[in-house]
Design a protein around this motif. Structure first.
Motif, PDB file in Angstrom:
ATOM      1  N   PHE A   1       0.818  -1.199   0.000  1.00  0.00           N
ATOM      2  CA  PHE A   1       0.000   0.000   0.000  1.00  0.00           C
ATOM      3  C   PHE A   1       0.863   1.266   0.000  1.00  0.00           C
ATOM      4  N   TYR A   2       2.104   1.185   0.634  1.00  0.00           N
ATOM      5  CA  TYR A   2       2.950   2.353   0.767  1.00  0.00           C
ATOM      6  C   TYR A   2       3.838   2.597  -0.456  1.00  0.00           C
ATOM      7  N   VAL A   3       3.932   1.632  -1.371  1.00  0.00           N
ATOM      8  CA  VAL A   3       4.871   1.755  -2.483  1.00  0.00           C
ATOM      9  C   VAL A   3       4.537   2.977  -3.328  1.00  0.00           C
ATOM     10  N   ARG A   4       3.257   3.095  -3.765  1.00  0.00           N
ATOM     11  CA  ARG A   4       2.858   4.222  -4.615  1.00  0.00           C
ATOM     12  C   ARG A   4       3.036   5.555  -3.867  1.00  0.00           C
ATOM     13  N   ALA A   5       2.681   5.570  -2.586  1.00  0.00           N
ATOM     14  CA  ALA A   5       2.796   6.813  -1.814  1.00  0.00           C
ATOM     15  C   ALA A   5       4.254   7.257  -1.704  1.00  0.00           C
ATOM     16  N   PHE A   6       5.179   6.321  -1.434  1.00  0.00           N
ATOM     17  CA  PHE A   6       6.594   6.660  -1.306  1.00  0.00           C
ATOM     18  C   PHE A   6       7.165   7.137  -2.644  1.00  0.00           C
ATOM     19  N   ILE A   7       6.778   6.435  -3.758  1.00  0.00           N
ATOM     20  CA  ILE A   7       7.291   6.828  -5.080  1.00  0.00           C
ATOM     21  C   ILE A   7       6.790   8.229  -5.438  1.00  0.00           C
ATOM     22  N   LYS A   8       5.540   8.512  -5.079  1.00  0.00           N
ATOM     23  CA  LYS A   8       4.980   9.829  -5.392  1.00  0.00           C
ATOM     24  C   LYS A   8       5.719  10.926  -4.632  1.00  0.00           C
ATOM     25  N   GLN A   9       6.017  10.686  -3.355  1.00  0.00           N
ATOM     26  CA  GLN A   9       6.764  11.670  -2.565  1.00  0.00           C
ATOM     27  C   GLN A   9       8.175  11.860  -3.125  1.00  0.00           C
ATOM     28  N   TYR A  10       8.823  10.763  -3.484  1.00  0.00           N
ATOM     29  CA  TYR A  10      10.173  10.812  -4.059  1.00  0.00           C
ATOM     30  C   TYR A  10      10.164  11.674  -5.318  1.00  0.00           C
ATOM     31  N   ALA A  11       9.189  11.402  -6.249  1.00  0.00           N
ATOM     32  CA  ALA A  11       9.140  12.115  -7.528  1.00  0.00           C
ATOM     33  C   ALA A  11       8.926  13.604  -7.316  1.00  0.00           C
ATOM     34  N   GLU A  12       8.003  13.980  -6.446  1.00  0.00           N
ATOM     35  CA  GLU A  12       7.733  15.394  -6.195  1.00  0.00           C
ATOM     36  C   GLU A  12       8.947  16.088  -5.600  1.00  0.00           C
ATOM     37  N   ALA A  13       9.734  15.379  -4.757  1.00  0.00           N
ATOM     38  CA  ALA A  13      10.905  15.988  -4.119  1.00  0.00           C
ATOM     39  C   ALA A  13      12.011  16.288  -5.125  1.00  0.00           C
ATOM     40  N   VAL A  14      12.121  15.488  -6.200  1.00  0.00           N
ATOM     41  CA  VAL A  14      13.198  15.707  -7.187  1.00  0.00           C
ATOM     42  C   VAL A  14      12.682  16.444  -8.427  1.00  0.00           C
ATOM     43  N   GLY A  15      11.431  16.937  -8.395  1.00  0.00           N
ATOM     44  CA  GLY A  15      10.927  17.780  -9.476  1.00  0.00           C
ATOM     45  C   GLY A  15      10.274  17.039 -10.620  1.00  0.00           C
ATOM     46  N   LEU A  16       9.858  15.789 -10.437  1.00  0.00           N
ATOM     47  CA  LEU A  16       9.173  15.040 -11.499  1.00  0.00           C
ATOM     48  C   LEU A  16       7.667  15.035 -11.238  1.00  0.00           C
ATOM     49  N   LYS A  17       6.882  14.848 -12.322  1.00  0.00           N
ATOM     50  CA  LYS A  17       5.429  14.758 -12.182  1.00  0.00           C
ATOM     51  C   LYS A  17       5.081  13.331 -11.749  1.00  0.00           C
ATOM     52  N   ALA A  18       4.583  13.219 -10.525  1.00  0.00           N
ATOM     53  CA  ALA A  18       4.401  11.906  -9.915  1.00  0.00           C
ATOM     54  C   ALA A  18       3.348  11.077 -10.649  1.00  0.00           C
ATOM     55  N   ASP A  19       2.177  11.654 -10.930  1.00  0.00           N
ATOM     56  CA  ASP A  19       1.096  10.881 -11.570  1.00  0.00           C
ATOM     57  C   ASP A  19       1.503  10.400 -12.957  1.00  0.00           C
ATOM     58  N   GLU A  20       2.173  11.288 -13.679  1.00  0.00           N
ATOM     59  CA  GLU A  20       2.612  10.936 -15.043  1.00  0.00           C
ATOM     60  C   GLU A  20       3.649   9.819 -14.986  1.00  0.00           C
ATOM     61  N   LEU A  21       4.567   9.888 -14.001  1.00  0.00           N
ATOM     62  CA  LEU A  21       5.605   8.873 -13.861  1.00  0.00           C
ATOM     63  C   LEU A  21       4.995   7.516 -13.519  1.00  0.00           C
ATOM     64  N   LEU A  22       4.027   7.513 -12.585  1.00  0.00           N
ATOM     65  CA  LEU A  22       3.394   6.266 -12.183  1.00  0.00           C
ATOM     66  C   LEU A  22       2.594   5.644 -13.331  1.00  0.00           C
ATOM     67  N   GLU A  23       1.957   6.476 -14.148  1.00  0.00           N
ATOM     68  CA  GLU A  23       1.184   5.976 -15.274  1.00  0.00           C
ATOM     69  C   GLU A  23       2.094   5.339 -16.322  1.00  0.00           C
ATOM     70  N   GLN A  24       3.270   5.970 -16.581  1.00  0.00           N
ATOM     71  CA  GLN A  24       4.205   5.455 -17.589  1.00  0.00           C
ATOM     72  C   GLN A  24       4.816   4.123 -17.152  1.00  0.00           C
ATOM     73  N   HIS A  25       4.981   3.942 -15.845  1.00  0.00           N
ATOM     74  CA  HIS A  25       5.672   2.736 -15.355  1.00  0.00           C
ATOM     75  C   HIS A  25       4.754   1.891 -14.477  1.00  0.00           C
ATOM     76  N   LYS A  26       3.446   1.899 -14.766  1.00  0.00           N
ATOM     77  CA  LYS A  26       2.524   1.158 -13.920  1.00  0.00           C
ATOM     78  C   LYS A  26       2.741  -0.349 -14.009  1.00  0.00           C
ATOM     79  N   SER A  27       3.371  -0.782 -15.116  1.00  0.00           N
ATOM     80  CA  SER A  27       3.641  -2.216 -15.242  1.00  0.00           C
ATOM     81  C   SER A  27       4.688  -2.696 -14.240  1.00  0.00           C
ATOM     82  N   GLU A  28       5.508  -1.760 -13.750  1.00  0.00           N
ATOM     83  CA  GLU A  28       6.552  -2.134 -12.785  1.00  0.00           C
ATOM     84  C   GLU A  28       6.035  -2.125 -11.352  1.00  0.00           C
ATOM     85  N   MET A  29       4.820  -1.593 -11.158  1.00  0.00           N
ATOM     86  CA  MET A  29       4.300  -1.455  -9.799  1.00  0.00           C
ATOM     87  C   MET A  29       3.688  -2.758  -9.325  1.00  0.00           C
ATOM     88  N   PRO A  30       3.852  -3.104  -8.044  1.00  0.00           N
ATOM     89  CA  PRO A  30       3.194  -4.305  -7.507  1.00  0.00           C
ATOM     90  C   PRO A  30       1.710  -4.058  -7.353  1.00  0.00           C
TER      91      PRO A  30
END
Length: 290
Positions: A49-78
């Motif tokens: 449950f925490y994987v998506r939340a942690f990745i989203k926080q990581y992306a926002e901290a380094v200046g990436l668009k979190a939702d767009e990143l998760l959508e592009q790599h959703k196949s890698e998500m558990p």
């Protein structure tokens, strides 16, 4: 082996100039979880449950668009299983059933007879204590004679207290008053002056102390009868002072480079000497007074 999303996140972190420790301070996510995201190792997370939340926080901290990143790599998500969603719901249900199992009003009604009995016992004890005090003998002992006259009985402790006071007064009168020994008289005289040297004769207590106070820059040195330095010869500055313990010494010689700037105090008494001379020698010879 790094996955594509982890590689992209790591490159963005490096471009920002962040270390994993810096990113931990920014996101409040533990460093080991951040490293797991970069490596694609999601099994070490506290829960899927925490994987998506942690990745989203990581992306926002380094200046990436979190939702767009998760959508592009959703196949890698558990995938989050339905069992994980049901588990917190099922654990909460029993607690609600147990909380309403028995109304609190019924508990109060069950304990009411016990409360009434306890209050009744307290009232009986208070009434008994009150009447006992009312019927007790008065503190002042009074007796009535055959003629109907009242008199106060004498206090039993009066005679003993008087005896103790008299004994204490006698002990105070018998203690002798110790007289403190009188301080020996002090005599301080000028023996003579020879060029820059003035010699004094001092007779007084065996314990003696010389205070040297400087109001302006002056060279000061002090030696005893064996020509040993009693202080380190030096140039003293305004506001400085030195204290010499002269107990047991029979002689002291002072060399003053700027005499008007120096004040000498022996056992609390100032020493007056010729102040017109800039450079002076002060010699004091000591004799213990009887």
């Amino acid at each position: 082996m790094l996955n594509e999303m982890g590689t992209r996140l790591k490159e963005a972190r490096i471009e920002k100039g962040y270390s994993l420790e810096d990113l931990q301070d920014v996101t409040k996510i533990q460093k080991r979880y951040l490293a797991g995201i970069e490596e694609g190792n999601y099994s070490m997370m506290p829960g899927q449950f925490y994987v998506r939340a942690f990745i989203k926080q990581y992306a926002e901290a380094v200046g990436l668009k979190a939702d767009e990143l998760l959508e592009q790599h959703k196949s890698e998500m558990p995938e989050t299983t339905k069992e994980q969603v049901r588990k917190p719901m099922s654990s909460a249900a029993p607690s609600r059933r147990t909380s309403i199992s028995k109304p609190s009003s019924n508990r109060i009604n069950e304990k009411m007879p016990m409360i009434i009995v306890a209050l009744f016992i307290v009232v009986i004890l208070f009434v008994t204590w009150f009447f006992y005090n009312m019927l007790a003998d008065p503190t002042e002992e009074e007796a009535e004679t055959d003629d109907g006259l009242q008199y106060e009985a004498p206090s039993k402790n009066t005679s003993s207290a008087t005896d103790e006071e008299e004994a204490a007064n006698e002990e105070e009168e018998e203690e002798p008053i110790e007289e403190e020994p009188a301080e020996p008289e002090t005599e301080f005289t000028v023996v003579g002056t020879n060029a820059e040297t003035t010699t004094f004769q001092w007779a007084g207590p065996a314990e003696r102390e010389l205070l040297i106070e400087v109001s302006g820059r002056s060279w000061v040195a002090a030696t005893n009868e064996n020509q040993e330095d009693m202080i380190t010869p030096s140039e003293m500055q305004a506001g400085e002072s030195e204290t010499l313990d002269l107990t047991g010494e029979s002689y002291v010689r002072l060399r003053l480079g700027a005499a008007p700037n120096v004040k000498l105090i022996l056992n609390g008494e100032p020493i007056e000497y010729e102040q017109d001379l800039t450079t002076q020698n002060i010699v004091i010879e000591f004799t213990d007074a009887e």
